[in-house]
Design an enzyme around this catalytic site. Structure first.
Site, PDB file in Angstrom:
ATOM      1  N   CYS A  54      11.994  24.744   3.719  1.00 16.96           N
ATOM      2  CA  CYS A  54      11.288  25.452   2.859  1.00 16.96           C
ATOM      3  C   CYS A  54      10.431  24.382   2.169  1.00 16.96           C
ATOM      4  O   CYS A  54      10.706  23.067   1.912  1.00 16.96           O
ATOM      5  CB  CYS A  54      11.645  26.145   2.300  1.00 16.96           C
ATOM      6  SG  CYS A  54      12.879  27.291   2.521  1.00 16.96           S
ATOM      7  N   LYS A 101       0.940  -1.530  -0.242  1.00 12.97           N
ATOM      8  CA  LYS A 101      -0.233   0.003  -0.075  1.00 12.97           C
ATOM      9  C   LYS A 101       1.036   1.153  -0.317  1.00 12.97           C
ATOM     10  O   LYS A 101       2.279   1.286   0.358  1.00 12.97           O
ATOM     11  CB  LYS A 101      -1.079  -0.106   0.946  1.00 12.97           C
ATOM     12  CG  LYS A 101      -0.062   0.124   2.429  1.00 12.97           C
ATOM     13  CD  LYS A 101      -1.257  -0.342   3.605  1.00 12.97           C
ATOM     14  CE  LYS A 101      -0.786  -0.272   5.224  1.00 12.97           C
ATOM     15  NZ  LYS A 101      -1.512  -0.582   5.844  1.00 12.97           N
ATOM     16  N   ASP A 143      10.153  23.456  -1.512  1.00 10.00           N
ATOM     17  CA  ASP A 143      11.489  22.495  -1.403  1.00 10.00           C
ATOM     18  C   ASP A 143      13.310  23.040  -2.294  1.00 10.00           C
ATOM     19  O   ASP A 143      13.198  22.407  -1.943  1.00 10.00           O
ATOM     20  CB  ASP A 143      10.886  23.902  -3.289  1.00 10.00           C
ATOM     21  CG  ASP A 143      10.063  23.753  -3.745  1.00 10.00           C
ATOM     22  OD1 ASP A 143       8.782  22.394  -4.137  1.00 10.00           O
ATOM     23  OD2 ASP A 143       9.029  25.446  -3.819  1.00 10.00           O
TER      24      ASP A 143
HETATM   25  C1  LIG Z   1      -0.371  -1.622   7.210  1.00  5.50           C
HETATM   26  C2  LIG Z   1      -0.821  -3.326   7.727  1.00  5.50           C
HETATM   27  C3  LIG Z   1       0.065  -4.261   7.476  1.00  5.50           C
HETATM   28  C4  LIG Z   1       1.266  -3.663   7.920  1.00  5.50           C
HETATM   29  O1  LIG Z   1       2.010  -3.264   9.492  1.00  5.50           O
HETATM   30  P1  LIG Z   1       3.462  -3.370   9.378  1.00  5.50           P
HETATM   31  O2  LIG Z   1       3.820  -3.116  10.494  1.00  5.50           O
HETATM   32  O3  LIG Z   1       3.965  -2.510   8.544  1.00  5.50           O
HETATM   33  O4  LIG Z   1       4.044  -4.730   9.393  1.00  5.50           O
HETATM   34  C5  LIG Z   1      -0.338  -4.846   8.349  1.00  5.50           C
HETATM   35  N1  LIG Z   1      -2.285  -5.534   8.314  1.00  5.50           N
HETATM   36  C6  LIG Z   1      -2.984  -4.719   8.029  1.00  5.50           C
HETATM   37  C7  LIG Z   1      -4.289  -4.788   8.165  1.00  5.50           C
HETATM   38  C8  LIG Z   1      -2.304  -3.037   7.459  1.00  5.50           C
HETATM   39  O5  LIG Z   1      -3.429  -2.350   7.593  1.00  5.50           O
END
Ligand SMILES: *Cc1c(COP(=O)(O)O)cnc(C)c1O
Length: 391
Positions: A324, A50, A326
Site C-alpha cells: 500500500c 545529488k 503507507d
Molecule cells: C550520477 C553521475 C555519476 C555517478 O555515477 P555512479 O554510477 O553513481 O558512480 C557520475 N557522473 C555523472 C555525470 C553523473 O551524472
C-alpha cells in the site's frame, strides 16, 4: 489550538512513526577510502551527492566526504547546490549538466560551477560574470556516445572557438560520462574512451587547456584505472552498493543504509482469508499477518509485492499482499519452524527490510532485483519520507 512546532523535537521522529533509515557513516568513509586507495594520491576525488546523496542525506555525506579529502562535490540541480551553500559548505560544487540559462545569476553569485555544452549558455554565463565582476569557471561536457548531454566529441573545437572571445569564461575542467562502465561487454566502453582521448588531444594540439580531465563513475574507478585522468566521480559505490556483478570481485564495499520498522498491527488468519488491496494473497494455512508502516510512498516499490521479504528476530519472512502507499504486511506461517516467533510477534517489535540480523540478511541489491530495478532507484526512493538516523 496553538501549533507548537518546537515541540516536535520532544518526541523523536521514530517515536512518531515506526519506520526509519539508518545510515552508517563509517561505511561511507570506508568506501571513500577504497576509492582513494584505487586512484592514488595524485588523482582528485569528486563525490556525487545529488538526489539528497542518493537518499542518504546530502549535508552529512557532503561534510564527511570533504573530511575524507573530496576536492569537488557533484550535484544535479541548482537547488541542490544552493542547499549546500545555504549550509555554509564552501567547497567546489559542479552541476553535472547544464541548468536553464535563467538560473545563471545564482550560479555566479554563489560560485556554483556549471557543466556547459551550448555556446548560448556559455556567453550568457560570461556576461553575467562580467556584470558581477567575477570570472565564469566551467567544465565542458563532451558527448562520446551516451547521447544524453554534451558537445559531440568531434565538435569540441567548434564549440571552443565559438566562445573563446569571451575573456570571463574559464575552462577549468573537461569530462565525459560512460554508458556501459558496468556492462560485461566492453566494446562500447572502449569506443567512448577513445573518442574522449582523441577530443582531449585535439584540444591540447590546438592550444586549449582542458583543465581537470575526468570521466570515471563508480564502476570505472574500480574497473578501468586508465580512465582516472585528473579526477574521478564517485557515486553509488561511496554508499556501498555494487553497480553490477562485474564489480563484486574488484572492491570490498560496505553498504551504508539499513531500513527499519516496527510492527503496528497483527492478527491470525484462517485458510483462504485474503490480505491487502485486491485480496490477491490468500492464506494457505493458519498464518499470522503483521503490518509495518512502510509503503510505496516510503520507497518500497509496489512491483516487489509478494517477492520481497523482511527480517524478524533473525529470520526471513515473506511480505504478502499488495504494497500500500503507507503500509505493507508480512506473513509468519504457524506451521513453520518459526511458529514460536509467530505466537509472540507483537505490536512494537522491530523488523528489518534491509540489513543483517544474525544469519539473515537482505541487501539493497537483492531488493532492487526483486523490484525489477537498480540499487540507485531503491536508495533514492527510501530517502523520500522516512527519517534518517546517523550511526
Ligand atoms: C550520477 C553521475 C555519476 C555517478 O555515477 P555512479 O554510477 O553513481 O558512480 C557520475 N557522473 C555523472 C555525470 C553523473 O551524472
Amino acid at each position: 489550538m496553538k501549533f507548537r512546532q518546537k515541540s516536535f523535537g520532544d518526541i523523536k521522529p521514530t517515536d512518531r512513526r515506526w519506520s526509519w533509515l539508518e545510515v552508517d557513516m563509517d561505511a561511507i568513509r570506508h568506501n571513500i577510502n577504497q576509492a582513494k586507495a584505487k586512484i592514488g594520491p595524485n588523482c582528485k576525488l569528486l563525490t556525487i551527492v545529488k538526489a539528497d546523496a542518493y537518499g542518504h542525506g546530502v549535508l552529512q555525506v557532503a561534510k564527511t566526504s570533504i573530511n575524507c579529502g573530496a576536492a569537488y562535490l557533484g550535484v544535479a540541480t541548482v537547488d541542490e547546490a544552493l542547499e549546500l551553500r545555504d549550509a555554509k559548505i564552501d567547497h567546489n560544487i559542479l552541476i553535472l549538466s547544464q541548468p536553464p540559462a535563467s538560473s545563471i545569476p545564482l550560479l555566479v553569485e554563489y560560485n556554483i560551477i556549471p557543466s556547459i555544452y551550448t555556446s548560448e549558455f556559455a556567453i550568457h554565463y560570461a556576461e553575467e560574470a562580467d556584470k558581477q565582476h567575477k570570472s565564469a569557471p566551467y567544465h565542458l561536457a563532451i558527448n562520446t556516445g551516451m547521447n544524453r548531454v554534451g558537445v559531440r566529441h568531434n565538435e569540441v573545437l567548434d564549440f571552443l572557438n565559438s566562445v573563446k572571445f569571451h575573456r570571463a569564461l574559464e575552462l577549468i575542467g573537461t569530462f565525459t560520462h560512460f554508458a556501459t562502465a558496468d556492462s560485461a561487454n566492453e566494446l562500447d566502453f572502449y569506443k567512448q574512451k577513445s573518442f574522449f582521448d582523441a577530443a582531449i588531444q585535439k584540444m591540447k594540439d590546438n592550444g586549449f587547456d582542458p583543465g581537470i580531465v575526468h570521466a570515471a563513475n563508480s564502476a570505472s574507478i574500480f574497473r578501468y584505472p586508465d580512465t582516472h585522468y585528473d579526477m574521478v566521480r564517485l557515486g553509488v559505490c561511496m554508499y556501498g552498493y555494487y553497480q553490477s556483478d562485474v564489480l563484486k570481485d574488484l572492491v570490498d564495499l560496505k553498504p551504508a543504509m539499513t531500513v527499519h520498522a516496527r510492527i503496528t498491527d497483527e492478527r491470525i488468519l484462517g485458510l483462504g482469508e485474503g490480505v491487502s488491496y485486491g485480496l490477491k494473497y490468500r492464506a494457505r494455512s493458519s498464518v499470522k499477518i503483521c503490518t509495518i508502516p512502510i509503503g510505496y510512498a516510503d520507497g518500497l516499490h509496489r512491483a516487489g509485492a509478494g517477492k520481497i521479504s523482511v527480517i524478524y528476530k533473525g529470520k526471513i519472512f515473506p511480505q504478502v499482499g499488495s504494497i500500500c502507499m503507507d503500509m505493507c504486511m508480512f506473513e509468519i506461517d504457524m506451521n513453520s519452524s518459526s511458529a514460536q516467533i509467530n505466537y509472540n510477534a507483537q505490536i512494537g517489535d522491530e523488523i528489518l527490510l534491509v540489513g543483517k540480523d544474525g544469519e539473515a540478511s537482505i541487501s539493497i541489491e537483492e531488493l532492487a532485483k526483486q523490484c525489477d530495478t537498480i540499487p540507485y532507484e531503491i536508495v533514492c526512493s527510501f530517502g523520500r519520507r522516512m527519517p534518517t538516523l546517523y550511526v
